[in-house]
Motif scaffolding. Structure first.
Motif, PDB file in Angstrom:
ATOM      1  N   ARG A 137      33.105  28.146  27.193  1.00 32.62           N
ATOM      2  CA  ARG A 137      32.029  27.788  28.121  1.00 32.62           C
ATOM      3  C   ARG A 137      32.150  28.547  29.439  1.00 32.62           C
ATOM      4  NH1 ARG A 137      32.172  24.749  32.353  1.00 32.62           N
ATOM      5  NH2 ARG A 137      34.236  23.890  31.811  1.00 32.62           N
ATOM      6  N   ILE A 138      33.381  28.627  29.961  1.00 31.62           N
ATOM      7  CA  ILE A 138      33.596  29.303  31.246  1.00 31.62           C
ATOM      8  C   ILE A 138      33.265  30.792  31.150  1.00 31.62           C
ATOM      9  CG2 ILE A 138      35.397  30.000  32.874  1.00 31.62           C
ATOM     10  CD1 ILE A 138      36.714  27.258  32.347  1.00 31.62           C
ATOM     11  N   LEU A 139      33.706  31.435  30.082  1.00 32.53           N
ATOM     12  CA  LEU A 139      33.408  32.863  29.913  1.00 32.53           C
ATOM     13  C   LEU A 139      31.909  33.096  29.791  1.00 32.53           C
ATOM     14  CD1 LEU A 139      36.268  33.883  27.440  1.00 32.53           C
ATOM     15  CD2 LEU A 139      36.084  34.457  29.874  1.00 32.53           C
ATOM     16  N   ASP A 140      31.225  32.206  29.097  1.00 29.53           N
ATOM     17  CA  ASP A 140      29.772  32.360  28.953  1.00 29.53           C
ATOM     18  C   ASP A 140      29.055  32.128  30.281  1.00 29.53           C
ATOM     19  OD1 ASP A 140      30.070  32.927  26.298  1.00 29.53           O
ATOM     20  OD2 ASP A 140      29.637  30.884  25.605  1.00 29.53           O
ATOM     21  N   SER A 141      29.457  31.102  31.007  1.00 28.24           N
ATOM     22  CA  SER A 141      28.753  30.764  32.256  1.00 28.24           C
ATOM     23  C   SER A 141      29.017  31.775  33.363  1.00 28.24           C
ATOM     24  CB  SER A 141      29.162  29.361  32.716  1.00 28.24           C
ATOM     25  OG  SER A 141      30.542  29.311  33.022  1.00 28.24           O
ATOM     26  N   THR A 142      30.192  32.410  33.369  1.00 27.86           N
ATOM     27  CA  THR A 142      30.518  33.371  34.430  1.00 27.86           C
ATOM     28  C   THR A 142      30.179  34.811  34.044  1.00 27.86           C
ATOM     29  OG1 THR A 142      32.790  33.586  33.592  1.00 27.86           O
ATOM     30  CG2 THR A 142      32.376  31.902  35.278  1.00 27.86           C
ATOM     31  N   ALA A 143      29.836  35.024  32.770  1.00 29.01           N
ATOM     32  CA  ALA A 143      29.512  36.362  32.257  1.00 29.01           C
ATOM     33  C   ALA A 143      30.691  37.324  32.415  1.00 29.01           C
ATOM     34  CB  ALA A 143      28.276  36.933  32.937  1.00 29.01           C
ATOM     35  N   LEU A 144      31.912  36.763  32.464  1.00 31.68           N
ATOM     36  CA  LEU A 144      33.105  37.609  32.553  1.00 31.68           C
ATOM     37  C   LEU A 144      33.496  38.064  31.155  1.00 31.68           C
ATOM     38  CD1 LEU A 144      35.411  38.690  34.444  1.00 31.68           C
ATOM     39  CD2 LEU A 144      36.717  36.674  33.707  1.00 31.68           C
ATOM     40  N   LYS A 145      33.749  39.351  31.006  1.00 27.60           N
ATOM     41  CA  LYS A 145      34.178  39.860  29.722  1.00 27.60           C
ATOM     42  C   LYS A 145      35.552  39.273  29.393  1.00 27.60           C
ATOM     43  CE  LYS A 145      31.741  44.299  29.951  1.00 27.60           C
ATOM     44  NZ  LYS A 145      31.904  45.782  29.946  1.00 27.60           N
ATOM     45  N   PRO A 146      35.730  38.779  28.188  1.00 26.92           N
ATOM     46  CA  PRO A 146      37.033  38.203  27.809  1.00 26.92           C
ATOM     47  C   PRO A 146      38.181  39.183  27.947  1.00 26.92           C
ATOM     48  CG  PRO A 146      35.355  37.572  26.230  1.00 26.92           C
ATOM     49  CD  PRO A 146      34.715  38.595  27.128  1.00 26.92           C
ATOM     50  N   SER A 147      37.901  40.477  27.795  1.00 28.50           N
ATOM     51  CA  SER A 147      38.968  41.473  27.891  1.00 28.50           C
ATOM     52  C   SER A 147      39.524  41.584  29.297  1.00 28.50           C
ATOM     53  CB  SER A 147      38.453  42.836  27.431  1.00 28.50           C
ATOM     54  OG  SER A 147      37.340  43.249  28.237  1.00 28.50           O
ATOM     55  N   ARG A 148      38.818  41.052  30.286  1.00 30.81           N
ATOM     56  CA  ARG A 148      39.284  41.124  31.668  1.00 30.81           C
ATOM     57  C   ARG A 148      40.115  39.885  32.059  1.00 30.81           C
ATOM     58  NH1 ARG A 148      34.662  41.857  35.685  1.00 30.81           N
ATOM     59  NH2 ARG A 148      36.476  42.081  37.056  1.00 30.81           N
ATOM     60  N   LEU A 149      40.284  38.966  31.140  1.00 32.63           N
ATOM     61  CA  LEU A 149      41.054  37.742  31.411  1.00 32.63           C
ATOM     62  C   LEU A 149      42.372  37.804  30.652  1.00 32.63           C
ATOM     63  CD1 LEU A 149      41.427  34.842  32.511  1.00 32.63           C
ATOM     64  CD2 LEU A 149      40.178  34.022  30.489  1.00 32.63           C
ATOM     65  N   GLU A 150      43.454  37.706  31.382  1.00 34.61           N
ATOM     66  CA  GLU A 150      44.782  37.644  30.771  1.00 34.61           C
ATOM     67  C   GLU A 150      45.380  36.260  31.072  1.00 34.61           C
ATOM     68  OE1 GLU A 150      48.181  40.828  30.107  1.00 34.61           O
ATOM     69  OE2 GLU A 150      48.191  40.110  32.182  1.00 34.61           O
ATOM     70  N   ILE A 151      45.664  35.535  30.012  1.00 40.63           N
ATOM     71  CA  ILE A 151      46.213  34.172  30.128  1.00 40.63           C
ATOM     72  C   ILE A 151      47.732  34.257  30.109  1.00 40.63           C
ATOM     73  CG2 ILE A 151      46.397  31.928  29.000  1.00 40.63           C
ATOM     74  CD1 ILE A 151      43.600  32.391  27.859  1.00 40.63           C
ATOM     75  N   PRO A 174      35.415  44.957  40.349  1.00 41.85           N
ATOM     76  CA  PRO A 174      35.130  46.128  39.511  1.00 41.85           C
ATOM     77  C   PRO A 174      35.547  45.875  38.066  1.00 41.85           C
ATOM     78  CG  PRO A 174      36.145  46.798  41.567  1.00 41.85           C
ATOM     79  CD  PRO A 174      36.230  45.312  41.520  1.00 41.85           C
ATOM     80  N   GLU A 175      34.921  46.546  37.140  1.00 39.06           N
ATOM     81  CA  GLU A 175      35.122  46.300  35.722  1.00 39.06           C
ATOM     82  C   GLU A 175      36.540  46.572  35.260  1.00 39.06           C
ATOM     83  OE1 GLU A 175      33.137  45.138  33.299  1.00 39.06           O
ATOM     84  OE2 GLU A 175      31.620  44.645  34.793  1.00 39.06           O
TER      85      GLU A 175
END
Length: 784
Positions: free
Chosen positions: A635-649, A610-611
């Protein structure tokens, strides 16, 4: 007849028989010249010859002259007197003129005079053969044979002088024998003539060859002297010469300058005393001077002998070569040689030798010298059945100091470490630097089993004390591993390898500790090697798997995100703990490709969620320092279409220890893409507040150590958590408490103000499909 000129380089085997016999003028000149054929020698020989002929004539006349033959003897006497007079007269006259013409004509006249003398003596032999008895004839023949022997002794003229006299006189003997009707007796003069001629020829050839050799050596010596003088005048070296008493002779200006005195002052002084030190007795005499003195004493040639000399109050180094010199009679008359000042070269060689065995930064022995010392210690132990030890130590947290304060500060810190290490081991062991922040200590002998451990503990204690570098107080530590020889190794390589294994174990134990080698460490090292080989192919074999642990809101306990965690299932090793393979991956830099795979797989999975659900991914320092990190992230964010805001490093404070500038730039670029950054394990590193000030983190994760401490009522842990929460609130950051295992701990964390909770109380790490099921249920009623 063609002229043959004798060259000084001609040997006995190359001499022509014409040259030896003196059959032409040039040959006679060369022969006589090289044989010492000069006026005084001619006169001496002529006087000796005249005396012999006079004695022979007087004896023969007294024995054989009578009324019937006195006239013949008188004629012989007159002829001999004239012959001898000519010989005596031609010597002084001929040798006062030109040597080239005088020698040749003198040699020819000697041959003629000697042959005529032989013919004169043939007359009484024939007379005695014709008129005398056999006994009288034999007596006369004995007198002439004596003169033949005397003639063959002449070494100042060509051999034809003696051969001519012998043949001429022996012709008379043959004739006399035949007149006596003694045919067999007539063979005696023939044999005497042949043998005398051959003997004279061979003697003359040997004499001529010897004189030619002497001439050649003299010419060579003169040539060498000229060349050496030219060499000294045009070069930087100088010549030296001493006499048989070892006193300086013929001191050249350059040599005198090297001695620090004038040539007149140096002339005649004792050589060894002048160059310094031979007045010292016994073992105080430098080795080079002793060697030089021995060579001079034994009259042996020597080359490149280095001696220390004192010139003008300064110590200099000379390199001397020399060879004995002999006169024409082969008598030793001194030494001649060449010398040079090698002080600068010697100092350079000593510096090179120091650089080869010592570390320039710390002035401690380097690996080469430590290895040599350890090898000597092992040999001593094997011979005397004793024990030695090698300790290897590594500085804890030095890299952080080196990277944050710079290499210059790191070098100064290493110098202080070396000073402390030297003071600890002085007189006990040899301490040295292997490279970087790694040092070693060699103990030649162990008095008891605990000596190595006591020294290691002292080293750890002293090296862990604070340092003051550039006005800053620094704290580091040390880990020490040791191996005992020859118990733990019979060779240097084996002992160093085992000590290194012990050091690795000491650092693996957390640092600041001591570990002694034991065979089990080999098994651990072998296991680690095999584990590394398996890890290198783990991704290709599909052995890696991601699991996800839920993170919930502290107040509403609804799902906020999942932290992606890596698991490794290997056929040989089974389930391998992350605490075991993650450090291995970081050491071997396999963490970069593995980390990239984790990031990509986590984003692929999160794209299905979920978003409002985020994914947390741990990133290692090596990944952040990799130049391809940000391009790969994009590249990974583009290929998976995951919004960057949903990724916490998630990063730990250690990322800022290696290269803080590069790490900060990589994180800022990730935030520019829209990703958020969480600081994991907060409070367990160094300078955390400084990083919080320079980089905007979205979340601070409180380490489980503080959570567990707070749960047990630890005041420090409670105070730290409250401080972190207050600071995060003021900076607009959220806080996540890790390691919450039950409801009581959750309630405590909630009361302390943490915004998010992660731990077994809300869910263990689970596979992706289980995580998706959890999200669908939205009940969040799972327990540990």
């Amino acid at each position: 007849m063609r002229s043959e000129v004798l060259h000084p380089s001609v040997t006995a085997g190359e001499l022509s028989w014409r040259n030896i016999l003196g059959l032409n003028a040039e040959a006679r000149r060369q022969w006589a010249d090289l044989a010492g054929f000069r006026g005084e020698a001619v006169t001496r020989w002529t006087l000796f010859r005249a005396l012999c002929h006079l004695i022979a004539f007087v004896v023969s006349a007294w024995l054989f002259a009578g009324a019937d033959n006195w006239l013949v003897f008188a004629a012989v006497g007159v002829a001999l007197a004239i012959n001898t007079g000519l010989s005596l007269r031609q010597g002084p006259r001929k040798w006062r003129g030109c040597a080239m013409t005088g020698v040749a004509s003198g040699a020819r006249q000697q041959i003629m005079v000697s042959t005529i003398a032989g013919l004169v003596w043939a007359i009484p032999l024939i007379l005695m053969g014709a008129t005398g008895s056999l006994h009288a004839f034999l007596g006369m023949q004995a007198i002439v044979l004596t003169l033949v022997i005397a003639a063959s002794m002449n070494d100042t003229a060509p051999p034809l002088t003696a051969i001519g006299f012998t043949i001429a006189s022996m012709l008379g003997a043959v004739a006399g024998s035949l007149l006596q009707q003694q045919v067999i007796l007539s063979l005696v003069p023939v044999v005497v003539s042949v043998l005398t001629s051959i003997g004279t020829y061979r003697k003359s050839r040997t004499l001529l060859a010897a004189r030619l050799t002497t001439r050649r050596l003299a010419d060579t010596s003169d040539t060498v002297s000229l060349l050496l003088r030219e060499f000294e005048e045009n070069g930087a070296d100088w010549l030296w010469q001493i006499d048989g008493a070892r006193r300086l002779r013929g001191v050249s200006p350059r040599f005198a300058f090297a001695l620090g005195m004038t040539a007149d002052e140096a002339e005649g002084k004792p050589f060894l005393q002048v160059i310094g030190g031979m007045t010292r007795d016994g073992d105080d005499t430098p080795h080079g001077l002793r060697e030089l003195a021995e060579k001079l004493k034994r009259q042996e040639s020597f080359s490149d002998v280095a001696v220390s000399v004192e010139v003008g109050g300064q110590l200099r180094w000379w390199e001397l070569s020399g060879t004995p010199i002999y006169d024409e009679k082969n008598a030793y008359v001194g030494f001649r040689g060449v010398g040079s000042d090698i002080t600068e070269r010697r100092e350079s060689d000593e510096k090179i030798a120091f650089l080869a065995r010592y570390d320039m930064l710390t002035r401690l022995p380097n690996r080469v010298l430590l290895t040599e010392r350890l090898g000597e210690a092992l040999k001593h132990c094997q011979r005397w059945r004793s024990r030695c030890a090698l300790m290897m130590l590594d500085l804890d947290r030095f890299k952080a100091v080196n990277d944050t304060l710079g290499h210059l500060a790191g070098d100064r810190l290493l110098s202080q470490v070396a000073t402390r290490l030297q003071s600890i081991t002085s007189g006990v062991a040899m301490a040295g630097r292997l490279g970087g922040d790694e040092f070693a200590v060699v103990l030649d002998t162990l008095d008891d089993s605990g000596q190595a451990e006591k020294l290691a503990r002292l080293i750890i204690e002293r090296l862990s004390e604070p340092y003051l570098v550039d006005g800053q107080t620094l704290y580091i530590g040390a880990s020490v591993g040791s191996a005992i020889g020859p118990r733990d190794g019979n060779s240097v390589e084996e002992l160093m390898r085992n000590a290194d294994l012990a050091l690795y174990q000491a650092k693996d134990d957390g640092g600041g500790s001591y570990c002694e080698y034991e065979p089990a460490l080999h098994q651990l090292a072998e296991e680690r090697r095999k584990l590394e080989l398996a890890l290198r192919s783990a991704l290709a074999r599909g052995e890696m798997q991601l699991v996800f642990q839920p993170v919930v809101d502290a107040n509403g306990e609804h799902l906020v995100s999942f932290e992606a965690l890596l698991r490794w299932q290997n056929k040989e090793f089974g389930t391998v703990s992350p605490a075991k393979f993650i450090p291995l991956a970081e050491d071997t830099r396999l963490i970069v490709p593995i980390g990239e795979w984790v990031l990509e797989q986590a984003c692929i999975e999160a794209a299905r969620w979920p978003e409002h659900i985020m994914v947390n991914v741990n990133v290692s320092p090596a990944q952040l320092l990799d130049a391809n990190f940000v391009p790969n992230l994009t590249r990974i964010l583009d290929s998976t279409a995951l919004k960057p805001s949903r990724l916490e490093i998630e990063v730990t404070e250690s990322v800022f220890m290696a290269d803080p500038t590069v790490a900060r730039m990589a994180l800022e670029q990730a935030m520019a893409l829209g990703c958020s950054i969480a600081l994991d394990d907060f409070g367990t590193g160094y300078s955390s507040l400084g990083y919080l000030r320079t980089l905007r983190f979205s979340t601070i994760k409180v380490d489980r150590l503080f959570v567990q401490g707070a749960a047990h009522g630890n005041r420090e842990s409670l105070a730290i958590i409250r401080a972190v929460v207050a600071m995060s609130d003021s900076l607009g950051m959220t806080t996540t408490a890790e390691g919450v295992e039950n409801g009581d701990e959750a309630a405590l964390i909630r009361s302390l103000g943490c915004t998010k909770i992660q731990g077994y109380h809300f869910g263990r790490p689970m596979e992706a499909d289980q995580a998706r099921s959890l999200m669908r249920r939205e009940s969040f009623s799972l327990s540990a």
